[in-house]
Design an enzyme around this catalytic site. Structure first.
Site, PDB file in Angstrom:
ATOM      1  N   GLU A  75     -11.549  35.054  -4.310  1.00  0.00           N
ATOM      2  CA  GLU A  75     -10.279  35.773  -4.189  1.00  0.00           C
ATOM      3  C   GLU A  75     -10.101  36.787  -5.323  1.00  0.00           C
ATOM      4  O   GLU A  75      -9.556  37.856  -5.123  1.00  0.00           O
ATOM      5  CB  GLU A  75      -9.116  34.769  -4.180  1.00  0.00           C
ATOM      6  CG  GLU A  75      -9.039  34.010  -2.870  1.00  0.00           C
ATOM      7  CD  GLU A  75      -8.440  32.621  -2.988  1.00  0.00           C
ATOM      8  OE1 GLU A  75      -9.023  31.786  -3.709  1.00  0.00           O
ATOM      9  OE2 GLU A  75      -7.404  32.369  -2.361  1.00  0.00           O
TER      10      GLU A  75
ATOM     11  N   GLY B 269     -14.874  22.780   1.497  1.00  0.00           N
ATOM     12  CA  GLY B 269     -15.749  23.515   2.411  1.00  0.00           C
ATOM     13  C   GLY B 269     -17.069  23.913   1.774  1.00  0.00           C
ATOM     14  O   GLY B 269     -18.121  23.867   2.404  1.00  0.00           O
ATOM     15  N   GLU B 270     -17.017  24.290   0.475  1.00  0.00           N
ATOM     16  CA  GLU B 270     -18.236  24.752  -0.196  1.00  0.00           C
ATOM     17  C   GLU B 270     -19.090  23.599  -0.711  1.00  0.00           C
ATOM     18  O   GLU B 270     -20.301  23.725  -0.811  1.00  0.00           O
ATOM     19  CB  GLU B 270     -17.861  25.651  -1.393  1.00  0.00           C
ATOM     20  CG  GLU B 270     -17.300  26.990  -0.981  1.00  0.00           C
ATOM     21  CD  GLU B 270     -16.654  27.738  -2.141  1.00  0.00           C
ATOM     22  OE1 GLU B 270     -17.084  27.572  -3.292  1.00  0.00           O
ATOM     23  OE2 GLU B 270     -15.699  28.496  -1.885  1.00  0.00           O
TER      24      GLU B 270
ATOM     25  N   ARG C  55      -2.227  38.137  -7.932  1.00  0.00           N
ATOM     26  CA  ARG C  55      -2.081  37.416  -6.669  1.00  0.00           C
ATOM     27  C   ARG C  55      -0.594  37.104  -6.482  1.00  0.00           C
ATOM     28  O   ARG C  55       0.066  36.587  -7.382  1.00  0.00           O
ATOM     29  CB  ARG C  55      -2.862  36.113  -6.744  1.00  0.00           C
ATOM     30  CG  ARG C  55      -2.638  35.289  -5.510  1.00  0.00           C
ATOM     31  CD  ARG C  55      -3.174  33.892  -5.676  1.00  0.00           C
ATOM     32  NE  ARG C  55      -2.947  33.169  -4.439  1.00  0.00           N
ATOM     33  CZ  ARG C  55      -2.812  31.848  -4.376  1.00  0.00           C
ATOM     34  NH1 ARG C  55      -2.859  31.123  -5.462  1.00  0.00           N
ATOM     35  NH2 ARG C  55      -2.609  31.263  -3.229  1.00  0.00           N
TER      36      ARG C  55
ATOM     37  N   GLY D 295      -9.561  23.301   0.657  1.00  0.00           N
ATOM     38  CA  GLY D 295      -9.500  23.005  -0.777  1.00  0.00           C
ATOM     39  C   GLY D 295      -8.419  21.961  -0.989  1.00  0.00           C
ATOM     40  O   GLY D 295      -8.203  21.114  -0.122  1.00  0.00           O
ATOM     41  N   ALA D 296      -7.719  22.042  -2.145  1.00  0.00           N
ATOM     42  CA  ALA D 296      -6.560  21.153  -2.325  1.00  0.00           C
ATOM     43  C   ALA D 296      -5.509  21.556  -1.287  1.00  0.00           C
ATOM     44  O   ALA D 296      -4.905  20.737  -0.614  1.00  0.00           O
ATOM     45  CB  ALA D 296      -6.036  21.285  -3.738  1.00  0.00           C
TER      46      ALA D 296
ATOM     47  N   GLY E 225     -13.021  24.506  -2.186  1.00  0.00           N
ATOM     48  CA  GLY E 225     -13.559  23.303  -2.841  1.00  0.00           C
ATOM     49  C   GLY E 225     -14.275  22.332  -1.921  1.00  0.00           C
ATOM     50  O   GLY E 225     -15.440  21.987  -2.159  1.00  0.00           O
TER      51      GLY E 225
ATOM     52  N   HIS F  82     -10.716  27.298   5.283  1.00  0.00           N
ATOM     53  CA  HIS F  82     -10.512  27.269   3.824  1.00  0.00           C
ATOM     54  C   HIS F  82     -10.037  25.857   3.499  1.00  0.00           C
ATOM     55  O   HIS F  82      -8.883  25.507   3.729  1.00  0.00           O
ATOM     56  CB  HIS F  82      -9.467  28.323   3.422  1.00  0.00           C
ATOM     57  CG  HIS F  82      -9.172  28.335   1.951  1.00  0.00           C
ATOM     58  ND1 HIS F  82      -9.520  29.374   1.113  1.00  0.00           N
ATOM     59  CD2 HIS F  82      -8.551  27.430   1.159  1.00  0.00           C
ATOM     60  CE1 HIS F  82      -9.135  29.102  -0.123  1.00  0.00           C
ATOM     61  NE2 HIS F  82      -8.532  27.925  -0.115  1.00  0.00           N
TER      62      HIS F  82
ATOM     63  N   ARG G 188     -13.328  13.342  -2.830  1.00  0.00           N
ATOM     64  CA  ARG G 188     -14.510  12.648  -3.376  1.00  0.00           C
ATOM     65  C   ARG G 188     -14.202  11.164  -3.612  1.00  0.00           C
ATOM     66  O   ARG G 188     -14.992  10.298  -3.264  1.00  0.00           O
ATOM     67  CB  ARG G 188     -14.959  13.304  -4.689  1.00  0.00           C
ATOM     68  CG  ARG G 188     -15.653  14.620  -4.465  1.00  0.00           C
ATOM     69  CD  ARG G 188     -15.815  15.390  -5.733  1.00  0.00           C
ATOM     70  NE  ARG G 188     -14.522  15.904  -6.190  1.00  0.00           N
ATOM     71  CZ  ARG G 188     -14.366  16.903  -7.025  1.00  0.00           C
ATOM     72  NH1 ARG G 188     -15.418  17.476  -7.531  1.00  0.00           N
ATOM     73  NH2 ARG G 188     -13.171  17.321  -7.372  1.00  0.00           N
TER      74      ARG G 188
ATOM     75  N   ASN H  10      -3.913  35.178 -11.542  1.00  0.00           N
ATOM     76  CA  ASN H  10      -3.254  34.243 -10.631  1.00  0.00           C
ATOM     77  C   ASN H  10      -2.286  33.419 -11.492  1.00  0.00           C
ATOM     78  O   ASN H  10      -2.699  32.507 -12.199  1.00  0.00           O
ATOM     79  CB  ASN H  10      -4.307  33.349  -9.977  1.00  0.00           C
ATOM     80  CG  ASN H  10      -3.711  32.434  -8.928  1.00  0.00           C
ATOM     81  OD1 ASN H  10      -2.489  32.340  -8.794  1.00  0.00           O
ATOM     82  ND2 ASN H  10      -4.563  31.742  -8.200  1.00  0.00           N
TER      83      ASN H  10
ATOM     84  N   ARG I 173      -0.242  17.668   0.839  1.00  0.00           N
ATOM     85  CA  ARG I 173       0.731  18.179   1.821  1.00  0.00           C
ATOM     86  C   ARG I 173       0.501  17.546   3.183  1.00  0.00           C
ATOM     87  O   ARG I 173      -0.652  17.340   3.587  1.00  0.00           O
ATOM     88  CB  ARG I 173       0.624  19.693   1.951  1.00  0.00           C
ATOM     89  CG  ARG I 173       1.019  20.437   0.709  1.00  0.00           C
ATOM     90  CD  ARG I 173       1.109  21.940   0.996  1.00  0.00           C
ATOM     91  NE  ARG I 173       1.065  22.682  -0.237  1.00  0.00           N
ATOM     92  CZ  ARG I 173       0.185  23.643  -0.518  1.00  0.00           C
ATOM     93  NH1 ARG I 173      -0.699  24.024   0.396  1.00  0.00           N
ATOM     94  NH2 ARG I 173       0.214  24.257  -1.679  1.00  0.00           N
TER      95      ARG I 173
ATOM     96  N   HIS J  67      -3.387  32.054   2.083  1.00  0.00           N
ATOM     97  CA  HIS J  67      -4.825  32.147   1.796  1.00  0.00           C
ATOM     98  C   HIS J  67      -5.467  33.381   2.435  1.00  0.00           C
ATOM     99  O   HIS J  67      -6.690  33.406   2.659  1.00  0.00           O
ATOM    100  CB  HIS J  67      -5.593  30.919   2.350  1.00  0.00           C
ATOM    101  CG  HIS J  67      -5.337  29.631   1.624  1.00  0.00           C
ATOM    102  ND1 HIS J  67      -5.365  28.415   2.266  1.00  0.00           N
ATOM    103  CD2 HIS J  67      -5.076  29.369   0.332  1.00  0.00           C
ATOM    104  CE1 HIS J  67      -5.130  27.451   1.388  1.00  0.00           C
ATOM    105  NE2 HIS J  67      -4.938  28.006   0.215  1.00  0.00           N
TER     106      HIS J  67
HETATM  107  P1  ADP Z   1      -7.321  24.969  -4.645  1.00  0.00           P
HETATM  108  O1  ADP Z   1      -6.728  24.781  -3.295  1.00  0.00           O
HETATM  109  O2  ADP Z   1      -6.528  24.348  -5.747  1.00  0.00           O
HETATM  110  O3  ADP Z   1      -7.810  26.370  -4.934  1.00  0.00           O
HETATM  111  P2  ADP Z   1     -10.117  24.301  -4.510  1.00  0.00           P
HETATM  112  O4  ADP Z   1     -10.493  25.218  -3.422  1.00  0.00           O
HETATM  113  O5  ADP Z   1     -10.682  24.539  -5.857  1.00  0.00           O
HETATM  114  O6  ADP Z   1      -8.584  24.059  -4.590  1.00  0.00           O
HETATM  115  O7  ADP Z   1     -10.534  22.834  -4.052  1.00  0.00           O
HETATM  116  C1  ADP Z   1     -10.243  21.718  -4.839  1.00  0.00           C
HETATM  117  C2  ADP Z   1     -10.439  20.485  -3.986  1.00  0.00           C
HETATM  118  O8  ADP Z   1     -11.781  20.427  -3.549  1.00  0.00           O
HETATM  119  C3  ADP Z   1     -10.161  19.207  -4.751  1.00  0.00           C
HETATM  120  O9  ADP Z   1      -8.998  18.623  -4.226  1.00  0.00           O
HETATM  121  C4  ADP Z   1     -11.367  18.334  -4.489  1.00  0.00           C
HETATM  122  O10 ADP Z   1     -10.939  17.162  -3.884  1.00  0.00           O
HETATM  123  C5  ADP Z   1     -12.182  19.075  -3.467  1.00  0.00           C
HETATM  124  N1  ADP Z   1     -13.616  18.991  -3.721  1.00  0.00           N
HETATM  125  C6  ADP Z   1     -14.344  19.669  -4.631  1.00  0.00           C
HETATM  126  N2  ADP Z   1     -15.640  19.306  -4.571  1.00  0.00           N
HETATM  127  C7  ADP Z   1     -15.737  18.371  -3.585  1.00  0.00           C
HETATM  128  C8  ADP Z   1     -16.801  17.596  -3.030  1.00  0.00           C
HETATM  129  N3  ADP Z   1     -18.055  17.697  -3.470  1.00  0.00           N
HETATM  130  N4  ADP Z   1     -16.504  16.736  -2.050  1.00  0.00           N
HETATM  131  C9  ADP Z   1     -15.249  16.632  -1.565  1.00  0.00           C
HETATM  132  N5  ADP Z   1     -14.216  17.318  -2.049  1.00  0.00           N
HETATM  133  C10 ADP Z   1     -14.446  18.163  -3.044  1.00  0.00           C
END
Ligand code: ADP
Length: 399
Positions: free
Chosen positions: A383, A333-334, A90, A209-210, A331, A207, A285, A8, A240, A179
């Site tokens: 991924e 979601g998990e 990717r 994440g950031a 991030g 999905h 967080r 990636n 965004r 995604h």
């Molecule tokens: P990317 O979109 O860069 O692949 P990820 O899927 O790794 O990102 O997600 C990163 C994001 O997940 C970070 O912005 C962080 O704020 C968020 N994150 C990670 N762990 C937690 C948590 N326990 N609670 C809330 N947000 C979290």
């Protein structure tokens, strides 16, 4: 079948995961950071889980690839370069050209470069990564896996914007989504968990994440998705804006005396979303901590984020004519117990019921209660594994 490396490549980063295939065993992973910028560094995880960090100048992607391969040998992760028989890259934008992953030849590489207007931050960097690998390992199976391919099945009514049709015909102005590799991967896992063919299920994958996106999957295919022409559209993200009224773009350019359109895009891509709303951090967080201390803007950012997601779920369930499963991944979601709790608590209309104890566990699992009308799952996305599997398909074709 040998080892396959999933790549990636960003503008100044290169992330990798090396798999033993077909066993799908991860042998190593790592990141080259700040390529071409001062303070370059390389982190690599060895087979026994040890982390090695190297700080040294890394001028370009080719140097990054050379360093990565050299370290794989030095750390005894591989004995010889010939053990690596495939590489999967990717690629963010595949436009309407790539409905599936593609074996990379000169023509495909040029097409990826030509699609740079669709993903100016990503496609040129992806192409640089491809070139670097071609130079160092020219003879291995090299495959491009596109973020957009899974969404090639969107029906016309969901990919067209209500603008003059000729702009779609002439300029490709439409929704492509993103995604896709992640949505496809977790949807496949969800169907396995639910014990039914994906084709018979109506699923919404979150999905988060950031970058965040939501996809409606019907008849085993992507039916609607929240990201748009670029990944800027859809729900509120870390930085965004997600969906906004296009007139606001022009209005703000006037108010802020912006003449270069790139500058307003930077504001919408990098300074908006949770960061812009909370005024403190793009990381949920930090925002949750601040909200717990009574910070109004932090609470407001959370409420908007949750409400955005709930609105998409409602509209996707309606247009699919039902809902069997919801998947949380990436991030947020998990990992975020409170966010999953908040989102599912707003879905009473669908008789979604959360099992609190399951919500607090980790790993791939159901988190819905026995009597929930919709099954809710947490499925860690992978991924890189999906990319490695696609490379494997091409390796088999070449045998
Ligand atoms: P990317 O979109 O860069 O692949 P990820 O899927 O790794 O990102 O997600 C990163 C994001 O997940 C970070 O912005 C962080 O704020 C968020 N994150 C990670 N762990 C937690 C948590 N326990 N609670 C809330 N947000 C979290």
């Amino acid at each position: 079948m040998g080892k396959t490396i999933a790549i990636n490549a960003g503008s100044s980063t290169l992330k990798f995961k090396l798999f033993e295939m077909p066993e799908e065993r991860v042998i190593s992973s790592g990141t080259v950071d700040r390529i071409g910028i001062s303070g370059s560094n390389f982190t690599i995880k060895t087979t026994d889980g040890k982390k090695v960090e190297i700080d040294q100048p890394i001028k370009n992607h080719e140097e990054a690839v050379n360093l990565l391969l050299k370290e794989l040998l030095k750390l005894d992760i591989i004995k010889d370069y010939s053990e690596i028989t495939g590489v999967g890259h990717r690629v963010v934008a595949g436009g309407e050209i790539f409905q599936d992953s593609a074996l990379i030849d000169d023509k495909v590489l040029k097409q990826i470069e030509d699609l740079k207007e669709y993903a100016p931050l990503h496609n040129p960097a992806n192409a640089t990564g491809i070139r670097a690998f071609k130079k160092v390992l020219p003879d291995i199976t090299s495959v491009a896996v596109f973020d957009t391919s899974f969404h090639e099945t969107l029906p016309e009514k969901n990919y067209l914007y209500s603008i003059p049709y000729e702009y779609y015909e002439k300029y490709g102005a439409r929704k492509y989504g993103a995604h896709g590799t992640s949505h496809q991967y977790v949807a496949g896992r969800a169907a396995k968990m639910m014990g039914k063919p994906l084709e018979e299920l109506k699923i919404i994958t979150l999905h988060l994440g950031a970058g965040s996106s939501i996809t409606a999957i019907k008849d085993g295919k992507s039916f609607d998705t929240s990201m748009g022409f670029t990944p800027l559209a859809g729900i509120t993200m870390a930085t965004r804006s997600g969906d906004i009224d296009a007139s606001l773009v022009v209005y703000l350019m006037q108010k802020l005396n912006i003449t270069n359109p790139e500058d307003i895009l930077t504001i919408l891509n990098k300074k908006s979303g949770l960061l812009g709303l909370s005024g403190m951090s793009p990381d949920l967080r930090d925002i949750i901590d601040a909200a717990e201390k009574g910070e109004h803007r932090a609470q407001m950012a959370i409420d908007i984020f949750v409400n955005n997601i709930v609105k998409y779920i409602g509209s996707y369930a309606t247009e699919m004519g039902g809902l069997d499963g919801i998947v949380f991944t990436a991030g947020i979601g998990e990992n975020s117990v409170p966010m999953r709790e908040k989102i599912t608590s707003e879905l009473g209309i669908f008789n979604v019921k959360l099992d609190q104890a399951l919500n607090e566990k980790r790993g791939e699992r159901f988190i819905s209660a026995e009597d929930s009308a919709v099954q809710v799952m947490v499925i860690p996305t992978d991924e890189e594994l999906a990319i490695a599997r696609d490379v494997e398909k091409f390796k088999k074709m070449g045998d």
